[in-house]
Design a protein around this motif. Structure first.
Motif, PDB file in Angstrom:
ATOM      1  N   VAL A 291      -8.019  -8.104  -6.115  1.00 35.01           N
ATOM      2  CA  VAL A 291      -8.688  -7.243  -5.149  1.00 35.01           C
ATOM      3  C   VAL A 291      -9.926  -6.566  -5.724  1.00 35.01           C
ATOM      4  O   VAL A 291     -10.431  -5.586  -5.162  1.00 35.01           O
ATOM      5  CB  VAL A 291      -7.714  -6.182  -4.578  1.00 35.01           C
TER       6      VAL A 291
ATOM      7  N   THR B 263      -9.031   5.277   2.096  1.00 36.91           N
ATOM      8  CA  THR B 263      -9.814   4.054   2.036  1.00 36.91           C
ATOM      9  C   THR B 263     -10.444   3.762   3.393  1.00 36.91           C
ATOM     10  O   THR B 263      -9.739   3.394   4.329  1.00 36.91           O
ATOM     11  CB  THR B 263      -8.913   2.864   1.642  1.00 36.91           C
TER      12      THR B 263
ATOM     13  N   GLU C  77     -10.986  -5.432   2.709  1.00 35.00           N
ATOM     14  CA  GLU C  77     -11.511  -5.453   1.342  1.00 35.00           C
ATOM     15  C   GLU C  77     -12.409  -6.668   1.105  1.00 35.00           C
ATOM     16  O   GLU C  77     -12.841  -6.904  -0.029  1.00 35.00           O
ATOM     17  CB  GLU C  77     -10.354  -5.487   0.338  1.00 35.00           C
TER      18      GLU C  77
ATOM     19  N   GLY D 278     -12.497   1.305   3.968  1.00 28.26           N
ATOM     20  CA  GLY D 278     -12.602  -0.146   4.093  1.00 28.26           C
ATOM     21  C   GLY D 278     -14.034  -0.600   4.267  1.00 28.26           C
ATOM     22  O   GLY D 278     -14.929   0.173   4.620  1.00 28.26           O
TER      23      GLY D 278
ATOM     24  N   THR E 176      -6.533  -2.864   5.532  1.00 27.74           N
ATOM     25  CA  THR E 176      -7.850  -2.259   5.373  1.00 27.74           C
ATOM     26  C   THR E 176      -8.754  -3.341   4.809  1.00 27.74           C
ATOM     27  O   THR E 176      -8.400  -3.982   3.813  1.00 27.74           O
ATOM     28  CB  THR E 176      -7.804  -1.056   4.411  1.00 27.74           C
TER      29      THR E 176
ATOM     30  N   TYR F  30     -12.870  -1.360  -7.518  1.00 25.80           N
ATOM     31  CA  TYR F  30     -12.106  -1.847  -6.375  1.00 25.80           C
ATOM     32  C   TYR F  30     -12.557  -1.093  -5.117  1.00 25.80           C
ATOM     33  O   TYR F  30     -13.328  -0.123  -5.203  1.00 25.80           O
ATOM     34  CB  TYR F  30     -10.617  -1.633  -6.596  1.00 25.80           C
ATOM     35  N   THR F  31     -12.031  -1.510  -3.960  1.00 21.06           N
ATOM     36  CA  THR F  31     -12.396  -0.848  -2.701  1.00 21.06           C
ATOM     37  C   THR F  31     -11.181  -0.310  -1.941  1.00 21.06           C
ATOM     38  O   THR F  31     -11.296  -0.001  -0.757  1.00 21.06           O
ATOM     39  CB  THR F  31     -13.185  -1.816  -1.790  1.00 21.06           C
ATOM     40  N   HIS F  32     -10.044  -0.195  -2.609  1.00 22.37           N
ATOM     41  CA  HIS F  32      -8.841   0.311  -1.939  1.00 22.37           C
ATOM     42  C   HIS F  32      -8.180   1.363  -2.812  1.00 22.37           C
ATOM     43  O   HIS F  32      -8.011   1.187  -4.017  1.00 22.37           O
ATOM     44  CB  HIS F  32      -7.858  -0.826  -1.660  1.00 22.37           C
TER      45      HIS F  32
ATOM     46  N   TYR G 248      -8.622 -11.778   3.094  1.00 22.28           N
ATOM     47  CA  TYR G 248      -8.617 -10.975   1.877  1.00 22.28           C
ATOM     48  C   TYR G 248      -9.640 -11.540   0.892  1.00 22.28           C
ATOM     49  O   TYR G 248     -10.088 -12.677   1.029  1.00 22.28           O
ATOM     50  CB  TYR G 248      -7.211 -10.966   1.278  1.00 22.28           C
TER      51      TYR G 248
END
Length: 628
Positions: free
Chosen positions: A185, A238, A442, A240, A440, A81-83, A272
């Protein structure tokens, strides 16, 4: 004319077969149910897959490389994931008492890693136009993530993506995979593709880790009635993903479509990575604005992952299933809200799809807004099925959520979701502030650029989808009205043939409309999705197994797709199937997403499958007489 046969092999995507496609052909009713069961034999044959089902291709390749890099045991899988908040979300989900015991993952069996990965490879240009795309479709220049040379001829350091990796025990996979499925996400295939070269070269670094409460973070536990409440602490923030021109263009595109471009600005649109991610992030924002203890009120049939997401919320869900014109649901809702008010309990918001997936009921949004306003409760509507070009619900809702993966994209090769706030809403100010504060990015810029390019043909495509779906639904409806009573079809679920048609018409755009991005007038319609209900499950299976269109779970694509949605998703749970029947979602229904084929070809294809279903119904009735 002879019915065109599908030559695509099981597990392959809809043609043209290209990188990053998100569909897959899985012919047969039993195969659809095997998909839902997670049958390993079926999954071993899948060359393509819908990205939220599980990591695939480029994402799986990246996960495999990082699995080795992190020295994880073979007993564990890895999700990316990126968060940063995904760690806490996973811990809460995995240890929740809502999980069956065999899926519960104790905190000590999870491991979290934060990695910084440089991007050594620019994203590839968007794949070439499909055979069905308009030749004149404009495409924006893809903006590269790689930096330009400096004045002295040297290159600055490459941009870095911060990954949040979740390691989980494979024998309890649903306890972690549910976050990937329901929250939407996860890392996209395009993002994974450009990170692989650095990982292959051994570049990138682990900057933090948490292993069952050890490492860089910590946990605490406790809680009422023995429910464990673990906390992950000290997670690096994060940063982002970088924003690109595709994001700006896509936000402008959506703002221009919602409300006819007269009210909504691009500052009212948030993007998103998926439609479910949009719902999740909005839900979290609602928790900040409205408090987390209030129930989410859900009206009618909604996408199953959406409902599962709401079930995880602290306040829980209140579901009003039946929402047709004879249900009296608005009176029932008003009475319930009055009871909650008198009891001093907060309600978070009301959520509905318009029309609903998969049974195409259109709730009375005007009346809903009146009731909700009386109690100062926001109304959130998912307008994915109706689609921007056909309906405008912005005057009577407080928030729009949309899976732009579907008709806006149209070619089943990229994902995306959007949250849009109509400025006319009394909740606009606090929601806009909260969304801005928590946002943020994603959504990888190459995905945004591809979806923006696809959307250039949105209105011409939608005109064809509307025409084809209405023609097919009309043919099927007329067949169901056969004076001989021999038709295997008992109902066609499509707005004109439901008793909530008037509610849909109230939200339909003017007869012709244009946008600043289109030169041709457009006539709104009813969208691409319909469902067919049959006399029995046996007859429905016979129809489906002989229906020569692509079989699989998606909608809004360039080719027609069919799927036995209700039985495939809920067929292993008799109680759930029985509950769905109370509001019109039956196992004997086949969901159809109509594509861009010729009308005559579609009608002939469905007529041929109906003939098989008629024969099966006759045999079933004869067998019934023999047993009597």
């Amino acid at each position: 004319m002879p019915v065109k046969q599908i030559n695509t092999e099981l597990g392959h995507s809809l043609p043209p077969e290209e990188p990053h496609n998100i569909t897959f052909h899985i012919p047969g009713w039993d195969t659809a149910k095997a998909l839902r069961r997670g049958d390993p034999d079926l999954f071993s044959k899948l060359v393509s897959i819908y990205p939220r089902f599980r990591p695939f291709r480029e994402v799986r390749e990246l996960s495999t490389l990082l699995h080795t890099r992190l020295s994880l045991p073979a007993t564990h899988g890895l999700l990316l994931y990126t968060h940063a908040d995904v760690f806490q979300t996973t811990l809460r989900f995995s240890t929740s008492p809502r999980r069956p015991s065999e899926h519960t993952i104790p905190a000590h069996d999870l491991a979290f890693h934060v990695l910084d990965i440089p991007l050594l490879k620019p994203p590839q240009s968007a794949p070439g136009k499909s055979e069905l795309e308009l030749e004149a479709e404009p495409k924006p220049e893809p903006d590269s993530l790689l930096p330009l040379p400096l004045d002295n001829g040297t290159l600055p350091p490459p941009p870095v993506v911060r990954l949040y990796a979740v390691a989980y025990p494979l024998d309890r996979a649903p306890g972690a995979m549910g976050v990937w499925n329901n929250y939407g996400v996860g890392v996209s295939s395009r993002l994974a593709e450009v990170m692989i070269p650095a990982v292959e070269k051994g570049q990138g670094k682990v900057i933090w880790k948490w292993e069952g409460g050890g490492g860089g973070g910590g946990t605490s536990s406790g809680g009422e009635e023995g429910e464990q409440q673990n906390r992950v602490e000290g997670v690096p923030g994060t940063p982002g993903l970088e924003l690109g021109e595709g994001h700006d263009g896509l936000r402008r595109r959506i703002a221009g479509l919602v409300g006819g471009g007269k009210v909504v600005g691009e500052e009212d649109v948030w993007l998103y990575p998926t439609g479910m991610a949009a719902i999740w992030r909005l839900h979290e924002t609602m928790g900040e604005v409205r408090g987390r203890e209030g129930k989410v009120v859900v009206l009618g049939s909604v996408f199953h992952n959406t409902f599962h997401l709401f079930e995880e919320s602290e306040g829980g869900v209140k579901h009003f299933g039946r929402c047709d014109a004879e249900s009296g649901v608005m009176e029932e809702l008003e009475a319930w809200l009055e009871g909650e008010k008198l009891a001093g309990r907060r309600v978070a918001y009301v959520f509905a799809e318009f029309p609903s997936n998969p049974i195409l009921v259109s709730v009375d949004l005007r009346r809903l807004k009146e009731v909700a306003d009386k109690y100062s409760i926001p109304v959130v509507v998912d307008d994915t099925i109706g689609s921007f070009c056909n309906i405008d619900v912005s005057p009577v809702v407080d928030v729009l959520v949309t899976s732009i993966t579907k008709s806006l994209s149209g070619y089943a090769n990229v994902m995306g979701g959007a949250v849009t706030l109509p400025p006319s809403s009394p909740f606009h100010g606090p929601l806009q502030s909260a969304l801005t504060a928590q946002f943020t990015n994603e959504y990888f810029h190459a995905d945004a650029a591809k979806l923006l390019a696809n959307s250039a043909s949105y209105l011409p495509r939608s005109a064809i989808l509307n025409r084809n779906a209405l023609a097919l639904a009309t043919f099927l409806h007329n067949h169901s009205q056969s004076p001989t009573g021999s038709s295997p079809v008992t109902a066609v679920l499509y707005p004109p043939f439901t008793n909530t048609h008037a509610n849909y018409l109230a939200m339909m755009r003017p007869t012709t409309t244009t946008t600043e991005n289109e030169n041709e007038p457009f006539t709104p319609g009813y969208g691409c999705l319909l469902a067919i209900e049959f006399t029995s499950l046996r007859v429905a299976c016979a129809f489906y197994d002989h229906l020569s269109v692509f079989h699989g779970p998606h909608l809004g694509a360039h080719h027609t797709l069919a799927f036995p949605f209700n039985d495939a998703i809920w067929g292993t749970d008799p109680a759930a199937l029985a509950y769905l029947r109370t509001y019109g979602a039956r196992a004997e229904q086949v969901r159809v997403s109509v594509g861009l084929e010729e009308v005559g070809e579609l009608v002939d294809t469905f007529r041929a499958a109906l003939e098989v279903a008629e024969g099966e119904r006759g045999r079933e009735e004869e067998e019934g007489k023999g047993k009597a």
